[in-house]
Scaffold this active site. Structure first.
Site, mmCIF file in Angstrom:
data_model
loop_
_atom_site.group_PDB
_atom_site.id
_atom_site.type_symbol
_atom_site.label_atom_id
_atom_site.label_comp_id
_atom_site.label_asym_id
_atom_site.label_seq_id
_atom_site.Cartn_x
_atom_site.Cartn_y
_atom_site.Cartn_z
ATOM 1 C CE LYS A 81 46.185 10.012 48.962
ATOM 2 N NZ LYS A 81 46.813 10.764 47.829
ATOM 3 N N GLY A 82 41.018 5.500 48.729
ATOM 4 C CA GLY A 82 40.014 5.094 47.748
ATOM 5 C C GLY A 82 38.584 5.001 48.253
ATOM 6 C CD GLU A 107 39.858 -1.655 52.687
ATOM 7 O OE1 GLU A 107 39.812 -0.946 51.671
ATOM 8 O OE2 GLU A 107 40.923 -1.989 53.228
ATOM 9 C CG ASP A 108 38.928 1.135 48.027
ATOM 10 O OD1 ASP A 108 39.415 0.277 48.805
ATOM 11 O OD2 ASP A 108 39.644 1.861 47.311
ATOM 12 C CG ASP A 122 43.002 -7.334 43.938
ATOM 13 O OD1 ASP A 122 42.224 -7.660 43.043
ATOM 14 O OD2 ASP A 122 44.235 -7.347 43.794
ATOM 15 C CE LYS A 171 39.872 -6.051 41.368
ATOM 16 N NZ LYS A 171 41.222 -5.705 40.888
ATOM 17 C CG PHE A 181 43.587 -1.815 37.924
ATOM 18 C CD1 PHE A 181 44.270 -2.401 38.988
ATOM 19 C CD2 PHE A 181 43.538 -0.428 37.851
ATOM 20 C CE1 PHE A 181 44.891 -1.619 39.947
ATOM 21 C CE2 PHE A 181 44.158 0.356 38.815
ATOM 22 C CZ PHE A 181 44.838 -0.246 39.865
ATOM 23 C CG ASP A 206 44.346 5.934 43.047
ATOM 24 O OD1 ASP A 206 43.942 5.000 43.788
ATOM 25 O OD2 ASP A 206 45.542 6.215 42.918
ATOM 26 N NE ARG A 214 42.654 9.458 44.768
ATOM 27 C CZ ARG A 214 43.010 8.316 45.344
ATOM 28 N NH1 ARG A 214 42.101 7.403 45.607
ATOM 29 N NH2 ARG A 214 44.269 8.074 45.660
HETATM 30 P P1 5GP Z 1 44.477 -6.502 48.305
HETATM 31 O O1 5GP Z 1 45.405 -6.416 49.448
HETATM 32 O O2 5GP Z 1 43.089 -6.989 48.674
HETATM 33 O O3 5GP Z 1 45.070 -7.287 47.171
HETATM 34 O O4 5GP Z 1 44.380 -5.062 47.692
HETATM 35 C C1 5GP Z 1 43.584 -4.071 48.206
HETATM 36 C C2 5GP Z 1 44.043 -2.742 47.640
HETATM 37 O O5 5GP Z 1 44.693 -2.901 46.366
HETATM 38 C C3 5GP Z 1 42.895 -1.812 47.380
HETATM 39 O O6 5GP Z 1 42.524 -1.100 48.515
HETATM 40 C C4 5GP Z 1 43.463 -0.949 46.276
HETATM 41 O O7 5GP Z 1 44.278 0.055 46.833
HETATM 42 C C5 5GP Z 1 44.334 -1.881 45.480
HETATM 43 N N1 5GP Z 1 43.598 -2.476 44.351
HETATM 44 C C6 5GP Z 1 43.295 -3.775 44.169
HETATM 45 N N2 5GP Z 1 42.576 -3.956 43.054
HETATM 46 C C7 5GP Z 1 42.415 -2.728 42.521
HETATM 47 C C8 5GP Z 1 41.716 -2.245 41.369
HETATM 48 O O8 5GP Z 1 41.078 -2.973 40.589
HETATM 49 N N3 5GP Z 1 41.766 -0.903 41.147
HETATM 50 C C9 5GP Z 1 42.440 -0.056 41.973
HETATM 51 N N4 5GP Z 1 42.429 1.238 41.649
HETATM 52 N N5 5GP Z 1 43.094 -0.468 43.066
HETATM 53 C C10 5GP Z 1 43.069 -1.793 43.343
#
Ligand code: 5GP
Length: 177
Positions: free
Chosen positions: A43-44, A99-100, A103, A131, A152, A159, A165
Site C-alpha cells: 500500500k505504501g 515503488e515506495d 530496502d 536505502k 525506518f 506506514d 501514512r
Molecule cells: P526490501 O525487500 O527491499 O527489504 O523491503 C521493501 C519493503 O520493506 C518496503 O516496500 C516496505 O514495505 C518495507 N520497508 C523497508 N524499509 C522500510 C522503512 O524504512 N519504513 C517502512 N515503513 N517500511 C519499510
C-alpha cells in the site's frame, strides 16, 4: 503508543514535490508514446503514485499488486508472496514498476522476476526512496527519487503498522520512547 514515538523530518513535503516533478519529467521523456502500464505495489506507494501520475499528461494504465514482505513491526516476515496480482495482460507492454522503498532489494527483485515471466516488452523500476546501506540484492533503479539513511521511515503513504501514512512529509523513527 504512537504518542511515545519520536519522529524527525527527513524530507519536507516541498522537497518531495520537487523530486516527484523531476521523476515525472524523466518518465514523460521516456514513455510519452509508449502507453505504459504503471504497476504500483500497495500500500505504501499510493500517495507517491497519485502525485506522480497527475504530472504525466499522456496515455498510460495503472495496475495494483499487493505483496507480503514485512509483517507487523519493522522486521521482515522473511518470505515474499504475491497476495494480489495485476489484473491485465502485460505481454508486449512497456511496464514501469512504481515503488515506495527499496530496502534490502529482496521484494523488488522478487516482483520484477515475477513480472518478467509475463513477457513485457520492457520492464523498468521507479522508486521514491532507496536505502543503499541495507542492500542485499543489487537491482537497477531506473528512476530514483531520494537516497535515505539506514533509518525506518514513515509518512507520505508509508506506514509503520498502518500508522503515520497521513503525514505529508517523510520522517524517520528516532526512538520508541
Ligand atoms: P526490501 O525487500 O527491499 O527489504 O523491503 C521493501 C519493503 O520493506 C518496503 O516496500 C516496505 O514495505 C518495507 N520497508 C523497508 N524499509 C522500510 C522503512 O524504512 N519504513 C517502512 N515503513 N517500511 C519499510
Amino acid at each position: 503508543m504512537s504518542s511515545e514515538v519520536k519522529l524527525s523530518v527527513l524530507f519536507t513535503a516541498e522537497e518531495i514535490a520537487v523530486v516527484v516533478e523531476r521523476l515525472a519529467a524523466e518518465i514523460r521523456r521516456d514513455y510519452l508514446d509508449k502507453n505504459p502500464v504503471l504497476i504500483t505495489v500497495l500500500k505504501g506507494s499510493f500517495v507517491f503514485l497519485a502525485d506522480l501520475v497527475r504530472q504525466l499528461d499522456f496515455p498510460l494504465e495503472i495496475e495494483f499488486a499487493q505483496l507480503s514482505s514485512y509483517g507487523h513491526g519493522k522486521e521482515s516476515a522473511g518470505k515474499i508472496k504475491v497476495v494480489q496480482d495485476i489484473q491485465c495482460d502485460i505481454k508486449g507492454r512497456h511496464v514501469l514498476v512504481v515503488e515506495d522503498i527499496i530496502d534490502t532489494g529482496l521484494t523488488a527483485a522478487f516482483f520484477l522476476k515475477h513480472l518478467k515471466e509475463k513477457q513485457p516488452a520492457s520492464l523498468k523500476l521507479c522508486s521514491l526512496t532507496d536505502k543503499p546501506s541495507r542492500t542485499q540484492v543489487k537491482i537497477n533503479i531506473d528512476y530514483l527519487g531520494l537516497t535515505v539513511p539506514d533509518k525506518f521511515i514513515v509518512g507520505y503513504g508509508i506506514d509503520w503498522d498502518e500508522k503515520f501514512r497521513y503525514l505529508p512529509d517523510i520522517r524517520a523513527i528516532e526512538d520508541e520512547g
